[in-house]
Design a protein around this motif. Structure first.
Motif, short mmCIF file in Angstrom:
data_model
loop_
_atom_site.label_atom_id
_atom_site.label_comp_id
_atom_site.label_asym_id
_atom_site.label_seq_id
_atom_site.Cartn_x
_atom_site.Cartn_y
_atom_site.Cartn_z
N GLY A 57 0.78 -1.23 0.00
CA GLY A 57 0.00 0.00 0.00
C GLY A 57 0.81 1.28 0.00
O GLY A 57 0.27 2.37 -0.19
N ARG A 58 2.11 1.18 0.25
CA ARG A 58 2.94 2.39 0.21
C ARG A 58 2.94 2.97 -1.20
O ARG A 58 2.95 2.24 -2.18
CB ARG A 58 4.39 2.08 0.60
CG ARG A 58 4.59 1.76 2.05
CD ARG A 58 6.07 1.47 2.36
NE ARG A 58 6.48 0.28 1.61
CZ ARG A 58 7.60 0.18 0.89
NH1 ARG A 58 8.45 1.18 0.85
NH2 ARG A 58 7.91 -0.93 0.24
N VAL A 59 2.92 4.29 -1.27
CA VAL A 59 2.94 4.98 -2.55
C VAL A 59 4.14 5.93 -2.58
O VAL A 59 4.38 6.66 -1.62
CB VAL A 59 1.64 5.78 -2.76
CG1 VAL A 59 1.69 6.58 -4.05
CG2 VAL A 59 0.43 4.86 -2.73
N ILE A 60 4.89 5.87 -3.66
CA ILE A 60 5.99 6.81 -3.84
C ILE A 60 5.86 7.45 -5.23
O ILE A 60 5.19 6.91 -6.11
CB ILE A 60 7.38 6.15 -3.71
CG1 ILE A 60 7.60 5.12 -4.81
CG2 ILE A 60 7.56 5.55 -2.33
CD1 ILE A 60 9.04 4.68 -4.94
N GLU A 61 6.47 8.61 -5.38
CA GLU A 61 6.56 9.23 -6.69
C GLU A 61 8.01 9.15 -7.13
O GLU A 61 8.93 9.36 -6.33
CB GLU A 61 6.11 10.69 -6.62
CG GLU A 61 4.63 10.81 -6.36
CD GLU A 61 4.18 12.26 -6.33
OE1 GLU A 61 5.01 13.16 -6.53
OE2 GLU A 61 2.99 12.47 -6.09
#
Length: 151
Positions: free
Chosen positions: A120-124
Protein backbone atom coordinates in the motif's frame (compact mmCIF):
# COMPACT_ATOMS: atom_id res chain seq x y z
CA UNK A 1 34.44 13.38 -33.90
CA UNK A 2 36.08 16.68 -33.04
CA UNK A 3 35.15 19.68 -35.22
CA UNK A 4 38.63 19.67 -36.76
CA UNK A 5 38.30 15.95 -37.55
CA UNK A 6 41.49 14.85 -35.75
CA UNK A 7 40.10 13.19 -32.60
CA UNK A 8 37.30 10.70 -32.03
CA UNK A 9 35.64 10.23 -28.63
CA UNK A 10 33.09 7.58 -27.71
CA UNK A 11 31.55 5.64 -24.83
CA UNK A 12 31.41 1.87 -24.79
CA UNK A 13 29.29 -0.13 -22.39
CA UNK A 14 30.82 -3.42 -21.26
CA UNK A 15 28.58 -6.38 -20.59
CA UNK A 16 27.62 -6.38 -16.94
CA UNK A 17 24.81 -8.18 -15.18
CA UNK A 18 23.95 -4.89 -13.48
CA UNK A 19 24.52 -2.14 -16.10
CA UNK A 20 25.53 0.48 -16.91
CA UNK A 21 29.26 -0.18 -17.15
CA UNK A 22 30.51 2.67 -19.35
CA UNK A 23 34.07 3.43 -20.43
CA UNK A 24 35.18 6.61 -22.19
CA UNK A 25 37.66 6.41 -25.07
CA UNK A 26 39.50 8.80 -27.34
CA UNK A 27 41.62 8.26 -30.41
CA UNK A 28 43.81 10.90 -31.97
CA UNK A 29 44.41 10.53 -35.68
CA UNK A 30 47.50 8.36 -36.14
CA UNK A 31 47.56 7.21 -32.48
CA UNK A 32 46.16 4.14 -30.69
CA UNK A 33 42.81 4.06 -28.93
CA UNK A 34 43.01 5.07 -25.28
CA UNK A 35 40.65 4.65 -22.33
CA UNK A 36 40.49 7.99 -20.54
CA UNK A 37 37.89 7.15 -17.90
CA UNK A 38 36.02 4.18 -16.47
CA UNK A 39 32.68 5.25 -15.01
CA UNK A 40 31.56 3.47 -11.83
CA UNK A 41 29.50 0.41 -12.81
CA UNK A 42 25.80 0.57 -11.90
CA UNK A 43 26.20 4.21 -10.93
CA UNK A 44 27.09 6.47 -13.83
CA UNK A 45 26.44 6.53 -17.55
CA UNK A 46 27.11 8.76 -20.52
CA UNK A 47 24.94 9.08 -23.63
CA UNK A 48 25.96 12.55 -24.86
CA UNK A 49 29.36 13.84 -26.01
CA UNK A 50 29.99 17.50 -26.93
CA UNK A 51 33.04 19.25 -28.39
CA UNK A 52 34.31 22.77 -27.95
CA UNK A 53 34.28 24.65 -31.28
CA UNK A 54 38.11 24.77 -31.35
CA UNK A 55 38.43 20.98 -30.71
CA UNK A 56 40.52 21.52 -27.55
CA UNK A 57 37.94 20.11 -25.11
CA UNK A 58 35.46 17.26 -25.17
CA UNK A 59 32.62 17.03 -22.66
CA UNK A 60 30.76 13.94 -21.51
CA UNK A 61 27.28 14.42 -20.01
CA UNK A 62 27.18 12.09 -17.00
CA UNK A 63 23.81 10.90 -15.66
CA UNK A 64 22.10 13.77 -17.53
CA UNK A 65 23.29 15.98 -14.65
CA UNK A 66 26.94 16.97 -14.95
CA UNK A 67 29.56 17.58 -17.60
CA UNK A 68 32.98 15.97 -17.28
CA UNK A 69 35.38 17.87 -19.54
CA UNK A 70 38.60 16.44 -20.92
CA UNK A 71 41.18 18.95 -22.16
CA UNK A 72 42.67 17.17 -25.18
CA UNK A 73 45.38 19.83 -25.61
CA UNK A 74 46.84 19.22 -22.13
CA UNK A 75 45.63 15.59 -21.84
CA UNK A 76 43.87 16.09 -18.50
CA UNK A 77 40.45 16.16 -16.88
CA UNK A 78 39.08 19.51 -15.76
CA UNK A 79 36.80 19.96 -12.75
CA UNK A 80 33.33 18.50 -13.35
CA UNK A 81 30.59 21.04 -14.09
CA UNK A 82 27.29 20.50 -12.26
CA UNK A 83 24.38 21.17 -14.62
CA UNK A 84 21.42 20.15 -12.46
CA UNK A 85 21.27 19.44 -8.75
CA UNK A 86 18.55 16.85 -8.14
CA UNK A 87 17.12 13.69 -9.66
CA UNK A 88 13.96 15.46 -10.81
CA UNK A 89 15.75 17.59 -13.41
CA UNK A 90 18.10 16.78 -16.26
CA UNK A 91 20.26 18.69 -18.73
CA UNK A 92 19.49 18.44 -22.43
CA UNK A 93 20.89 20.00 -25.61
CA UNK A 94 24.22 20.48 -23.85
CA UNK A 95 26.82 22.36 -25.89
CA UNK A 96 29.81 24.62 -25.56
CA UNK A 97 29.19 28.29 -26.31
CA UNK A 98 30.61 29.52 -29.65
CA UNK A 99 33.63 31.01 -27.85
CA UNK A 100 34.13 27.82 -25.76
CA UNK A 101 34.01 29.72 -22.47
CA UNK A 102 30.62 28.51 -21.25
CA UNK A 103 28.28 25.55 -21.32
CA UNK A 104 24.77 26.11 -22.69
CA UNK A 105 21.90 23.69 -22.04
CA UNK A 106 18.21 23.30 -21.31
CA UNK A 107 16.96 22.22 -17.89
CA UNK A 108 14.07 19.76 -18.10
CA UNK A 109 11.96 18.64 -15.16
CA UNK A 110 11.40 14.92 -15.61
CA UNK A 111 7.97 13.39 -15.74
CA UNK A 112 6.92 11.75 -12.47
CA UNK A 113 5.00 8.52 -11.92
CA UNK A 114 3.19 7.24 -8.87
CA UNK A 115 4.20 3.74 -7.82
CA UNK A 116 2.11 1.70 -5.41
CA UNK A 117 3.71 -1.19 -3.55
CA UNK A 118 1.84 -4.35 -2.59
CA UNK A 119 1.79 -3.21 1.03
CA UNK A 120 0.00 0.00 0.00
CA UNK A 121 2.94 2.39 0.21
CA UNK A 122 2.94 4.98 -2.55
CA UNK A 123 5.99 6.81 -3.84
CA UNK A 124 6.56 9.23 -6.69
CA UNK A 125 9.58 8.68 -8.91
CA UNK A 126 11.08 10.67 -11.79
CA UNK A 127 11.20 9.01 -15.18
CA UNK A 128 14.15 9.11 -17.51
CA UNK A 129 13.52 10.28 -21.06
CA UNK A 130 13.93 6.68 -22.22
CA UNK A 131 10.95 5.47 -20.21
CA UNK A 132 7.40 5.01 -21.43
CA UNK A 133 5.63 7.98 -19.84
CA UNK A 134 2.22 7.26 -21.29
CA UNK A 135 1.14 5.03 -18.42
CA UNK A 136 0.83 6.11 -14.79
CA UNK A 137 2.33 9.54 -15.37
CA UNK A 138 1.08 12.10 -12.89
CA UNK A 139 3.22 14.94 -14.21
CA UNK A 140 4.52 15.33 -17.74
CA UNK A 141 8.04 16.60 -18.27
CA UNK A 142 8.47 20.35 -18.40
CA UNK A 143 11.21 22.38 -20.06
CA UNK A 144 12.21 24.85 -17.35
CA UNK A 145 14.39 26.97 -19.61
CA UNK A 146 17.85 27.62 -20.91
CA UNK A 147 20.85 27.71 -18.61
CA UNK A 148 24.47 28.81 -18.89
CA UNK A 149 27.51 27.91 -16.80
CA UNK A 150 30.71 29.90 -17.27
CA UNK A 151 33.92 27.89 -17.40
Amino acid sequence: MSPDGTITAWVRQDFNIDPPDDHIYIRRQGHPVRVIKDLPPDGEWCRVIVWSPDSTKVGFVINDARLDIFDVTHDRWLAPVALVFDGYNEARRVQFSPDGRAILYDVVQRAVVRLTYRDGRVIEAPLSRLSDKSRSSIREEVVLGAARVEL
